[in-house]
Design a protein around this motif. Sequence first.
Motif, PDB file in Angstrom:
ATOM      1  N   THR A 170       0.812  -1.219   0.000  1.00  0.00           N
ATOM      2  CA  THR A 170       0.000   0.000   0.000  1.00  0.00           C
ATOM      3  C   THR A 170       0.846   1.270   0.000  1.00  0.00           C
ATOM      4  O   THR A 170       0.314   2.367   0.192  1.00  0.00           O
ATOM      5  CB  THR A 170      -0.919   0.015   1.231  1.00  0.00           C
ATOM      6  N   VAL A 171       2.146   1.131  -0.223  1.00  0.00           N
ATOM      7  CA  VAL A 171       3.012   2.306  -0.376  1.00  0.00           C
ATOM      8  C   VAL A 171       3.153   2.602  -1.862  1.00  0.00           C
ATOM      9  O   VAL A 171       3.557   1.745  -2.650  1.00  0.00           O
ATOM     10  CB  VAL A 171       4.404   2.074   0.263  1.00  0.00           C
ATOM     11  N   ARG A 172       2.820   3.832  -2.268  1.00  0.00           N
ATOM     12  CA  ARG A 172       2.847   4.205  -3.684  1.00  0.00           C
ATOM     13  C   ARG A 172       3.671   5.470  -3.864  1.00  0.00           C
ATOM     14  O   ARG A 172       3.653   6.369  -3.019  1.00  0.00           O
ATOM     15  CB  ARG A 172       1.416   4.464  -4.173  1.00  0.00           C
ATOM     16  N   ILE A 173       4.365   5.547  -4.986  1.00  0.00           N
ATOM     17  CA  ILE A 173       5.101   6.764  -5.329  1.00  0.00           C
ATOM     18  C   ILE A 173       4.256   7.590  -6.288  1.00  0.00           C
ATOM     19  O   ILE A 173       3.634   7.044  -7.217  1.00  0.00           O
ATOM     20  CB  ILE A 173       6.470   6.430  -5.946  1.00  0.00           C
ATOM     21  N   ALA A 174       4.192   8.892  -6.061  1.00  0.00           N
ATOM     22  CA  ALA A 174       3.370   9.773  -6.892  1.00  0.00           C
ATOM     23  C   ALA A 174       4.223  10.368  -8.006  1.00  0.00           C
ATOM     24  O   ALA A 174       5.350  10.822  -7.772  1.00  0.00           O
ATOM     25  CB  ALA A 174       2.773  10.888  -6.036  1.00  0.00           C
ATOM     26  N   ASP A 175       3.684  10.370  -9.222  1.00  0.00           N
ATOM     27  CA  ASP A 175       4.349  10.989 -10.364  1.00  0.00           C
ATOM     28  C   ASP A 175       3.833  12.423 -10.471  1.00  0.00           C
ATOM     29  O   ASP A 175       2.961  12.734 -11.277  1.00  0.00           O
ATOM     30  CB  ASP A 175       4.049  10.190 -11.636  1.00  0.00           C
ATOM     31  N   ALA A 176       4.381  13.281  -9.626  1.00  0.00           N
ATOM     32  CA  ALA A 176       3.859  14.638  -9.527  1.00  0.00           C
ATOM     33  C   ALA A 176       4.973  15.590  -9.107  1.00  0.00           C
ATOM     34  O   ALA A 176       5.963  15.167  -8.503  1.00  0.00           O
ATOM     35  CB  ALA A 176       2.718  14.690  -8.511  1.00  0.00           C
ATOM     36  N   PRO A 177       4.832  16.875  -9.414  1.00  0.00           N
ATOM     37  CA  PRO A 177       5.799  17.860  -8.927  1.00  0.00           C
ATOM     38  C   PRO A 177       5.808  17.883  -7.404  1.00  0.00           C
ATOM     39  O   PRO A 177       4.771  17.675  -6.772  1.00  0.00           O
ATOM     40  CB  PRO A 177       5.307  19.184  -9.525  1.00  0.00           C
ATOM     41  N   PHE A 178       6.968  18.120  -6.838  1.00  0.00           N
ATOM     42  CA  PHE A 178       7.146  17.952  -5.393  1.00  0.00           C
ATOM     43  C   PHE A 178       6.214  18.847  -4.575  1.00  0.00           C
ATOM     44  O   PHE A 178       5.449  18.354  -3.727  1.00  0.00           O
ATOM     45  CB  PHE A 178       8.608  18.234  -5.036  1.00  0.00           C
ATOM     46  N   LEU A 179       6.257  20.138  -4.795  1.00  0.00           N
ATOM     47  CA  LEU A 179       5.467  21.058  -3.963  1.00  0.00           C
ATOM     48  C   LEU A 179       3.977  20.924  -4.235  1.00  0.00           C
ATOM     49  O   LEU A 179       3.177  20.730  -3.302  1.00  0.00           O
ATOM     50  CB  LEU A 179       5.920  22.497  -4.215  1.00  0.00           C
ATOM     51  N   GLU A 180       3.580  21.013  -5.504  1.00  0.00           N
ATOM     52  CA  GLU A 180       2.156  20.933  -5.829  1.00  0.00           C
ATOM     53  C   GLU A 180       1.573  19.571  -5.456  1.00  0.00           C
ATOM     54  O   GLU A 180       0.444  19.464  -4.962  1.00  0.00           O
ATOM     55  CB  GLU A 180       1.933  21.205  -7.328  1.00  0.00           C
ATOM     56  N   GLY A 181       2.371  18.518  -5.698  1.00  0.00           N
ATOM     57  CA  GLY A 181       1.905  17.187  -5.349  1.00  0.00           C
ATOM     58  C   GLY A 181       1.750  17.000  -3.853  1.00  0.00           C
ATOM     59  O   GLY A 181       0.813  16.334  -3.389  1.00  0.00           O
ATOM     60  N   ALA A 182       2.672  17.583  -3.074  1.00  0.00           N
ATOM     61  CA  ALA A 182       2.589  17.474  -1.619  1.00  0.00           C
ATOM     62  C   ALA A 182       1.324  18.132  -1.090  1.00  0.00           C
ATOM     63  O   ALA A 182       0.627  17.581  -0.228  1.00  0.00           O
ATOM     64  CB  ALA A 182       3.822  18.106  -0.986  1.00  0.00           C
ATOM     65  N   VAL A 183       1.017  19.312  -1.607  1.00  0.00           N
ATOM     66  CA  VAL A 183      -0.202  20.014  -1.169  1.00  0.00           C
ATOM     67  C   VAL A 183      -1.442  19.225  -1.555  1.00  0.00           C
ATOM     68  O   VAL A 183      -2.355  19.016  -0.740  1.00  0.00           O
ATOM     69  CB  VAL A 183      -0.248  21.432  -1.782  1.00  0.00           C
ATOM     70  N   ALA A 184      -1.505  18.749  -2.803  1.00  0.00           N
ATOM     71  CA  ALA A 184      -2.674  17.993  -3.265  1.00  0.00           C
ATOM     72  C   ALA A 184      -2.852  16.712  -2.462  1.00  0.00           C
ATOM     73  O   ALA A 184      -3.972  16.364  -2.055  1.00  0.00           O
ATOM     74  CB  ALA A 184      -2.531  17.667  -4.751  1.00  0.00           C
ATOM     75  N   ALA A 185      -1.741  16.012  -2.202  1.00  0.00           N
ATOM     76  CA  ALA A 185      -1.831  14.749  -1.466  1.00  0.00           C
ATOM     77  C   ALA A 185      -2.298  14.973  -0.037  1.00  0.00           C
ATOM     78  O   ALA A 185      -3.183  14.255   0.456  1.00  0.00           O
ATOM     79  CB  ALA A 185      -0.469  14.054  -1.475  1.00  0.00           C
TER      80      ALA A 185
END
Length: 205
Positions: A164-179
């Motif tokens: 259940t550990v997944r890596i996100a394919d997203a920009p670091f800052l924007e992805g962190a906020v969205a997550a």
Amino acid sequence: MTDPELSQASDPKDGARGAAEQESADPASGQPASPSAAQSPSETPSQSASQSRSEPQSPTQPRTGPGAESEPRVGVVLVSHSHEVAIATADLALALVGSGVPAPVATAGGVEGGGIGTSATLIRKAIKHVDAGRGVVVLCDMGSAVLTVKALLAETGEGALPDTVRIADAPFLEGAVAALVTASAGAGLDLVISATDDARMYRKL
């Protein structure tokens, strides 16, 4: 017969000791100076700041708000080459969550000792810290951070990370906020990953 003047003469060593005691005496009180009062170079503010910077903090920093453990949610881990960048990104994401209790988030910034780089050990600790049973989303800044997380996810057998550990394919800052915002709302793992995908597709021009 002993010469009285010779018997009253002081030992030259005693005179040296007396002079030393006078030199070490406090001029104001006449009392011997305390060893702790020995004069040392004054510490300037710049020297103090330099010493503070030379004492690295632990790169793995839990940033979870109080009470987050009351309701299991998807955890978020931020992996950066820099301890300071990871902490600042987590703080910004937490500030944008708004009211309520945020989802658990931890950082794995830099290497042990506070230097620039990526540490598999710190990443494992961060994942373990936020894993409440609903999954963990990992966001990486670039390069070796991504490669290290991928290598950890590829491991099998004893000590392997949960499925259940997944890596996100997203920009670091924007992805962190969205997550973090999505996970704090109680969304499941797939929805949190989907939110980071949307952050990757967001265009600024």
